[in-house]
Enzyme design. Structure first.
Site, PDB file in Angstrom:
ATOM      1  N   ARG A 128     -12.360 -14.941  -1.627  1.00 34.88           N
ATOM      2  CA  ARG A 128     -11.461 -15.579  -0.653  1.00 34.88           C
ATOM      3  C   ARG A 128     -12.196 -16.445   0.355  1.00 34.88           C
ATOM      4  O   ARG A 128     -11.573 -17.297   1.003  1.00 34.88           O
ATOM      5  CB  ARG A 128     -10.599 -14.519   0.046  1.00 34.88           C
ATOM      6  CG  ARG A 128      -9.549 -13.971  -0.888  1.00 34.88           C
ATOM      7  CD  ARG A 128      -8.615 -12.976  -0.239  1.00 34.88           C
ATOM      8  NE  ARG A 128      -7.538 -12.645  -1.174  1.00 34.88           N
ATOM      9  CZ  ARG A 128      -6.773 -11.570  -1.082  1.00 34.88           C
ATOM     10  NH1 ARG A 128      -6.959 -10.706  -0.103  1.00 34.88           N
ATOM     11  NH2 ARG A 128      -5.821 -11.362  -1.973  1.00 34.88           N
ATOM     12  N   LYS A 170     -12.235  -9.744  -3.438  1.00 29.81           N
ATOM     13  CA  LYS A 170     -10.785  -9.511  -3.512  1.00 29.81           C
ATOM     14  C   LYS A 170     -10.251 -10.171  -4.789  1.00 29.81           C
ATOM     15  O   LYS A 170     -11.009 -10.450  -5.700  1.00 29.81           O
ATOM     16  CB  LYS A 170     -10.113 -10.048  -2.242  1.00 29.81           C
ATOM     17  CG  LYS A 170     -10.493  -9.270  -0.990  1.00 29.81           C
ATOM     18  CD  LYS A 170      -9.986  -7.840  -1.053  1.00 29.81           C
ATOM     19  CE  LYS A 170     -10.381  -7.041   0.176  1.00 29.81           C
ATOM     20  NZ  LYS A 170     -10.049  -5.618   0.041  1.00 29.81           N
ATOM     21  N   ARG A 212      -2.476 -14.392  -2.221  1.00 26.36           N
ATOM     22  CA  ARG A 212      -2.556 -14.669  -0.778  1.00 26.36           C
ATOM     23  C   ARG A 212      -3.114 -16.066  -0.492  1.00 26.36           C
ATOM     24  O   ARG A 212      -2.817 -16.661   0.539  1.00 26.36           O
ATOM     25  CB  ARG A 212      -3.371 -13.584  -0.069  1.00 26.36           C
ATOM     26  CG  ARG A 212      -2.723 -12.209  -0.205  1.00 26.36           C
ATOM     27  CD  ARG A 212      -3.171 -11.225   0.844  1.00 26.36           C
ATOM     28  NE  ARG A 212      -2.885  -9.855   0.422  1.00 26.36           N
ATOM     29  CZ  ARG A 212      -1.693  -9.269   0.515  1.00 26.36           C
ATOM     30  NH1 ARG A 212      -0.666  -9.921   1.036  1.00 26.36           N
ATOM     31  NH2 ARG A 212      -1.520  -8.026   0.102  1.00 26.36           N
ATOM     32  N   ASP A 215      -6.651  -8.234   4.566  1.00 23.69           N
ATOM     33  CA  ASP A 215      -5.875  -9.047   3.627  1.00 23.69           C
ATOM     34  C   ASP A 215      -5.295 -10.314   4.272  1.00 23.69           C
ATOM     35  O   ASP A 215      -4.702 -11.143   3.585  1.00 23.69           O
ATOM     36  CB  ASP A 215      -4.723  -8.224   3.036  1.00 23.69           C
ATOM     37  CG  ASP A 215      -5.245  -7.148   2.094  1.00 23.69           C
ATOM     38  OD1 ASP A 215      -6.363  -7.301   1.575  1.00 23.69           O
ATOM     39  OD2 ASP A 215      -4.528  -6.150   1.889  1.00 23.69           O
ATOM     40  N   SER A 268       0.837  -1.212   0.000  1.00 28.16           N
ATOM     41  CA  SER A 268       0.000   0.000   0.000  1.00 28.16           C
ATOM     42  C   SER A 268       0.867   1.257   0.000  1.00 28.16           C
ATOM     43  O   SER A 268       0.601   2.216  -0.733  1.00 28.16           O
ATOM     44  CB  SER A 268      -0.894   0.018   1.241  1.00 28.16           C
ATOM     45  OG  SER A 268      -1.818  -1.038   1.194  1.00 28.16           O
ATOM     46  N   SER A 319     -13.595   0.838   3.026  1.00 34.17           N
ATOM     47  CA  SER A 319     -12.603   0.596   1.981  1.00 34.17           C
ATOM     48  C   SER A 319     -11.613   1.742   1.884  1.00 34.17           C
ATOM     49  O   SER A 319     -11.985   2.880   1.576  1.00 34.17           O
ATOM     50  CB  SER A 319     -13.298   0.416   0.620  1.00 34.17           C
ATOM     51  OG  SER A 319     -12.335   0.487  -0.410  1.00 34.17           O
TER      52      SER A 319
HETATM   53  C1  S3P Z   1      -5.583  -1.453  -0.024  1.00 32.26           C
HETATM   54  C2  S3P Z   1      -6.804  -1.517   0.587  1.00 32.26           C
HETATM   55  C3  S3P Z   1      -7.531  -2.774   0.831  1.00 32.26           C
HETATM   56  C4  S3P Z   1      -6.644  -4.001   0.635  1.00 32.26           C
HETATM   57  C5  S3P Z   1      -5.747  -3.905  -0.556  1.00 32.26           C
HETATM   58  C6  S3P Z   1      -4.868  -2.666  -0.485  1.00 32.26           C
HETATM   59  C7  S3P Z   1      -4.950  -0.138  -0.209  1.00 32.26           C
HETATM   60  O1  S3P Z   1      -8.628  -2.839  -0.065  1.00 32.26           O
HETATM   61  O2  S3P Z   1      -7.434  -5.161   0.537  1.00 32.26           O
HETATM   62  O3  S3P Z   1      -4.918  -5.047  -0.641  1.00 32.26           O
HETATM   63  O4  S3P Z   1      -3.733  -0.085  -0.480  1.00 32.26           O
HETATM   64  O5  S3P Z   1      -5.648   0.871  -0.077  1.00 32.26           O
HETATM   65  P1  S3P Z   1     -10.040  -2.153   0.313  1.00 32.26           P
HETATM   66  O6  S3P Z   1      -9.770  -0.794   0.727  1.00 32.26           O
HETATM   67  O7  S3P Z   1     -10.869  -2.238  -0.940  1.00 32.26           O
HETATM   68  O8  S3P Z   1     -10.586  -3.026   1.411  1.00 32.26           O
END
Ligand code: S3P
Length: 440
Positions: free
Chosen positions: A352, A348, A393, A321, A27, A173
């Site tokens: 999952r 995802k 994952r 995650d 991220s 999210s």
């Molecule tokens: C992420 C947010 C998450 C996560 C993804 C990375 C990010 O998704 O599952 O692997 O970097 O902002 P969501 O915000 O859709 O839950």
């Protein structure tokens, strides 16, 4: 980017020992490219994750005229920022590969440009829901075309005048929050979002690191358009989501004692630690420190007897995650583990909930999917054949499951592990996992 049938073969048993460092946070790596490119001045990044997802983001900005040197072998990048208005029209589609984060965050950023872009994805990304960003961005004045089902490819039309809105997010999210805040950089007035539960706050932290004012009051996050980003240095910590595989592995494999170094401890990401501790895991956080605006620690994990639990719903977005590997922990625990409030897991890189339930059942575990979660009866993992459905994952979770299994596990479709964790197999071997690959 090869998604051929790379297979993992994992021998049962073993233990994890020694000191390891997992790759950089996905991220934070994505955001370092985005904000570094749009900043004024030169941004130095260290510890950048050289996984395919982040390399898609990097390539997209190069295609839009940003000069980026690196990454060097150890993840150093030099980004020559062009300013918020300095990107140039790409002469090809922006290929986002497997990366939902790239596509969703870029939807926000691209909405504020003067030119059109088309963003494409692989077969998994092409099935993922994008209305969660295109609908609120349209309320800001963005023009984005998707398929009838609201899936990629996305065509973002430039030249729109964006207006700040307030948006109450229907789901927790970080990607939706970030898409709106990044569009908000280009909007007139204030853009604000409220989130139904806290989600990862790397965008807010990094915007502040680039000198941009972002307000957080309770569950409301806001910023004003029209500011600028000033280049800075970013030290990317190791990804707690990658460390999670080893936390679970060392917990379930008797005789393990493993140190995982320099792991990001952002409180919006540490749900996996809370959940594992509730299950009885032995995790010690050492040398807690702050690195470039993000908390970091070394984690010592020793094996422990795990118990099944009812996972508190407020921890779900903070461990979103990590559930595939937490399901492996639940399979090795005594008693029942119940997860609810996690319907997001169904959209995802794969579904999952279903894919893990199928794989665990194939390995002799009772795993009952529910619309928003799963019920797992702890037992004895046997071994067997599973498929990851090209979900990184899932592949790594079943690799770790080998530590608690009685016979080998063969995992199909593992090439996407490179999207988030290049070097997983070698590192896992070094730590003590009996894993080999074939079929590249
Ligand atoms: C992420 C947010 C998450 C996560 C993804 C990375 C990010 O998704 O599952 O692997 O970097 O902002 P969501 O915000 O859709 O839950």
């Amino acid at each position: 980017m090869s998604h051929q049938n790379l297979r993992f073969l994992v021998q049962p048993g073993g233990k994890l020992t020694g000191r390891i460092r997992v790759p950089g946070d996905k991220s934070i790596s994505h955001r370092s490219i985005m904000l570094g490119s749009l900043a004024e001045g030169i941004t130095q990044v260290s510890g950048f994750l050289q996984g395919e997802d982040c390399l898609c983001t990097l390539q997209a900005f190069r295609t839009m005229g940003v000069q980026i040197e690196g990454p060097s072998e150890d993840g150093n990048l030099t980004i020559h920022g062009v300013g918020l208005r300095g990107l140039t029209a790409p002469d090809t589609d922006l290929e986002m590969g497997n990366s939902g984060t790239s596509m969703r965050l870029m939807s926000g950023l691209m909405s504020g440009q003067t030119f059109d872009v088309r963003m494409t994805g692989d077969s998994s990304l092409s099935k993922r829901p994008m209305k969660r960003v295109t609908v609120p961005l349209a309320l800001m004045g963005a023009r984005i075309d998707a398929t009838e089902q609201g899936t990629p490819p996305l065509e973002v039309h430039g030249g729109s005048t964006l207006k700040g809105i307030h948006y109450a997010m229907p789901m927790a999210s970080a990607q939706v929050k970030s898409a709106l805040l990044l569009a908000g950089l280009y909007a007139e007035g204030e853009t604000s979002v409220t989130e139904p539960a806290p989600t990862r706050d790397h965008t807010e932290r990094m915007l502040r690191g680039f000198g941009y004012t972002v307000h957080t009051e309770g569950n409301r996050i806001s910023l004003e358009g029209g500011g600028k980003l000033t280049a800075t240095a970013i030290d990317v910590p190791s990804d707690i989501s990658s460390a999670a595989f080893f936390m679970v592995g060392a917990s379930i494999a008797e005789g393990s004692d493993l140190m995982i170094e320099h792991v990001g401890m952002n409180p919006t990401r540490t749900g996996v630690i809370d959940i594992l501790r509730l299950m009885g895991a032995n995790l010690e956080l050492l040398n807690l420190r702050e690195v470039g605006g993000e908390p970091v620690a070394d984690i010592r994990v020793r094996s422990a007897k795990l118990q099944g639990i009812r996972i508190p719903e407020e921890l779900v977005p903070l461990a979103i995650d990590e559930f595939p590997v937490l399901f492996v922990a639940a399979s090795c625990a005594t008693g029942e583990t119940v997860l609810t409030g996690a319907e997001e897991l169904r959209v995802k890189e794969s579904d999952r909930i279903q894919v893990m339930a199928d794989g665990l059942q194939a390995c002799g575990i009772q795993a009952q999917p529910t619309p928003d979660g799963i019920i797992i009866q702890g037992g004895q993992l046997s071994g067997g054949h599973v498929t990851s459905h090209n979900d990184h994952r899932i592949a790594m979770s079943f690799a770790i499951a080998g530590l608690g299994a009685t016979s080998p596990i063969l995992i199909h479709d593992c090439a996407t592990v490179n999207t988030s964790f290049p070097g997983f197999v070698t590192l896992a071997q070094q730590a003590g996992l009996g894993i080999t690959t074939d079929g590249e």
